[in-house]
Structure formats: structure tokens, C-alpha cells
Scaffold this active site. Structure first.
Site, PDB file in Angstrom:
ATOM      1  CD  GLU A   1      44.892  53.873  18.231  1.00  0.00           C
ATOM      2  OE1 GLU A   1      44.920  54.829  18.874  1.00  0.00           O
ATOM      3  OE2 GLU A   1      44.531  53.371  16.821  1.00  0.00           O
TER       4      GLU A   1
ATOM      5  CG  ASP B   1      15.977  41.169  49.640  1.00  0.00           C
ATOM      6  OD1 ASP B   1      15.092  40.358  50.927  1.00  0.00           O
ATOM      7  OD2 ASP B   1      16.464  40.220  48.798  1.00  0.00           O
TER       8      ASP B   1
END
Length: 349
Positions: free
Chosen positions: A57, A211
Site C-alpha cells: 500500500e 538413496d
């Protein structure tokens, strides 16, 4: 729909565009855009460009050379103007002192410091307000912010890739053997884009052991997420990549004395509900959970999710590690190369 509503939606969509251009830069603040209109013409635009910068604003107001014009303007903003001192002064005071007579707001700011107080301050000063234009779109844009303040926890995305017959991987027994590649290169780029958007990412112990992932956003420019795991069995150590210096990490562990590396915070807790409370206390507004199946199913069973995204590949595996069991809620789907993406959104807390 009236012509006035048409114009309001048009300008509010512009607010949302401006707000979203600062994606990932405003945390812990929401993304906000603002448009100033006078006699059917946009005379200034603003946005909250990054944390600590002026709010949308006052940014828009500062771009108007003739302050007298502001007294005939309508201000459009996608979030209720703030009414408290933070990094910057209250936006409500700036709006009131500028003499802007009309403010159109998409959605209320439901954080405890505001939650309607900004609208009340404007109304008490004689400013006419309209609230609710494109409210759903505005809340969706700042979904992390709303989940954090309303649910008192991060916004949680559960994500995995699976085959059409419901498997996420082959039944691997030996660490170091690469997982089955289900996602294509395009979906990997999208995945790393999300990692840039979200503050934190979590995987289970078995995913790390099998992984050894980095959990960074190598395929997308920007910051890496905070990396999180749970070490209930005390089998992880500083040798795994999740504990390297490429990003910060947290491990929730049974034994807080384990050496996970200098870049890792160790917290002695393994209860998932309590872990999410700790992340809230640490002001983590968004979390991706990538698995594996046991961890993802735990989140689903506890109802700790807001969005579930699955990438479905184009080949059948026939056996292996079963995919998580998602809740039966409506979904949307789209294609990205050889992958089909299914998206489920939670509609209630």
C-alpha cells in the site's frame, strides 16, 4: 455480475499478479500487491517486494506525484492492510493520512495482530471498505501464511511419484542401488521449484539410508529448504548428504548425542505431532514431505496435510514398495510430459 464488480475483479487480479512476483521473498510476511485507481484508470501499483521493504500500500501511494489525486482514488489490495508497527509503520495510517476514501480488500489477514482490526481502523476513520473480492484466490496465494496462523502449524504438502499400478520403487535391499526413476526431467524441475518455495523438506530414515539424497533445489535457482528427518533407530550419522553444508538440517532423534555434523540441529523428539508443533514454534510456515511410504502414511493417518501431489509414471512395476494410501477426496489432474500429476486439496482442518 455488475460492471463495478467486473472492474474490481480486474484490478484485484492485477494485485494478485503483483503479489506473486515476490514469491519466496517476503517470508514471514505474506505476498501482497496493491493498485490505485482513479476515474477508471490505474495511476499507481505497488507490492511488498521482500521482507523489510515497504508494504504494497505505501509502495503504491509513494508513486503518486499529486497527493490531491489520492483523495479521489480507490485502493485495491489482496490482503487486509496492517494496523500495527512491525518492520514498517501501519499501512492503515498511511492510507488514512493520504485521504484515500475507498479500499477494496480480497481477504482478511487472520493473524492475531490484525484479523479485522485493519478494516475497523479504516472504517473508524471514515474510509469505505469492501471485502471479499477474489477471496479464494487471495487465500490460495498466501496458503502458507493462512495455514500457519489459522491451523497453528506449517502448510504441509505430501508428495511422491508412483507407477500406475501403485508402487513407488522396486523392493531394494542394498543401499546405493539407484531407485526406479518414475518422474521425468520436467517434473524434477517442477519439484525443485517447489523446494525453493517451501521452507522445509522432510524424508524418513530409510530414504536417507537407501538413496542418500541432498534434498537441495539443484534444478532451480534460489535458496535451499531446511532439511528434516527423524532418526528413531539411531542409525544415521554425519556421513549422509542431508547433513552436509549445502543447507541447514534438523534431525529429530532418540539420542541427541549423536554426531550429525556441525550444520545440523538435533532435537530429542520422535513423536510426529510434537515435531510439527516444534516446527510451528520455529516459525516454519511450509513443509514438503517426500517420504517414504511409512512416513507419508503417518502424516495421512494423523490428518497432517493440506495438499497431496502424486506424479504417476507411464510404466507398470507389478511389485515392489507400495505407494502411500491417499484419502478419498476430490482431485484435479494434468499432464507434464510422460507424467500425470494428481493434486488433492484438503477442504477442512
Amino acid at each position: 455480475m455488475t460492471a463495478m464488480n467486473d472492474i474490481s475483479e480486474l484490478y484485484m487480479r492485477r494485485c494478485l499478479e503483483l503479489a506473486s512476483s515476490a514469491e519466496g521473498l517476503t517470508y514471514p510476511n505474506p505476498m501482497v500487491g496493491a493498485v490505485l485507481s482513479c476515474d477508471g484508470t490505474i495511476i499507481a501499483e505497488g507490492k511488498h517486494a521482500f521482507y523489510g521493504a515497504p508494504h504494497a500500500e505505501p509502495d503504491a501511494i509513494s508513486k503518486v506525484n499529486d497527493p490531491e489525486i489520492l483523495k479521489k482514488c480507490t485502493l485495491y489490495v489482496n490482503l487486509e492492510p496492517c494496523c500495527h508497527f512491525g518492520k514498517t509503520p501501519p499501512c492503515t495510517e498511511k492510507i488514512i493520512s493520504a485521504g484515500i476514501p475507498h479500499v477494496v480488500v480480497a481477504a482478511l489477514d487472520t493473524s492475531s495482530k490484525i484479523n479485522g482490526k485493519g478494516i475497523k481502523a479504516l472504517n473508524n476513520a471514515g474510509v469505505v471498505t469492501d471485502v471479499g473480492i477474489l477471496e479464494n484466490e487471495a487465500r490460495r496465494l498466501n496458503k502458507f501464511f493462512y495455514a500457519y496462523h489459522e491451523k497453528k502449524r506449517p502448510y504441509i504438502l505430501l508428495k511422491w511419484a508412483q507407477t500406475p499400478d501403485g508402487f513407488i520403487d522396486s523392493d531394494r535391499k542394498t543401499p546405493g542401488i539407484p531407485p526406479i526413476k518414475i518422474s521425468n526431467n520436467l517434473t524434477q524441475i517442477v519439484d525443485h521449484h517447489w523446494r525453493n518455495q517451501y521452507q522445509a523438506i522432510m524424508v524418513g530414515t530409510n530414504t536417507i539410508v537407501m538413496d542418500n539424497p541432498n534434498l537441495t533445489n539443484r534444478c532451480w535457482y534460489g535458496k535451499n529448504p531446511l532439511r528434516i528427518t527423524i532418526d528413531r533407530r539411531g542409525i544415521l550419522n554425519h556421513k549422509y548428504k542431508i547433513f552436509n553444508n549445502e543447507a541447514q538440517s534438523i534431525v529429530f532423534a532418540t539420542n541427541s548425542e549423536t554426531n550429525y555434523g556441525n550444520n545440523t540441529e538435533v532435537i530429542p523428539c520422535t513423536d510426529l505431532t510434537h515435531i510439527i508443533k516444534i516446527l510451528y514454534d520455529k516459525k516454519i510456515q511450509s513443509l514438503i514431505v517426500e517420504g517414504g511410504t511409512t512416513l507419508l502414511n503417518s502424516f495421512i493417518e494423523l490428518g497432517l496435510w493440506d495438499e497431496i501431489i502424486t506424479f504417476t509414471g507411464d510404466f507398470f512395476l507389478h511389485n515392489g514398495v507400495k505407494a502411500p494410501t491417499p484419502p478419498a477426496v476430490p482431485f484435479v489432474s494434468e499432464h507434464l510430459g510422460s507424467n500425470k500429476i494428481f493434486i488433492k486439496l484438503k477442504t477442512k482442518n
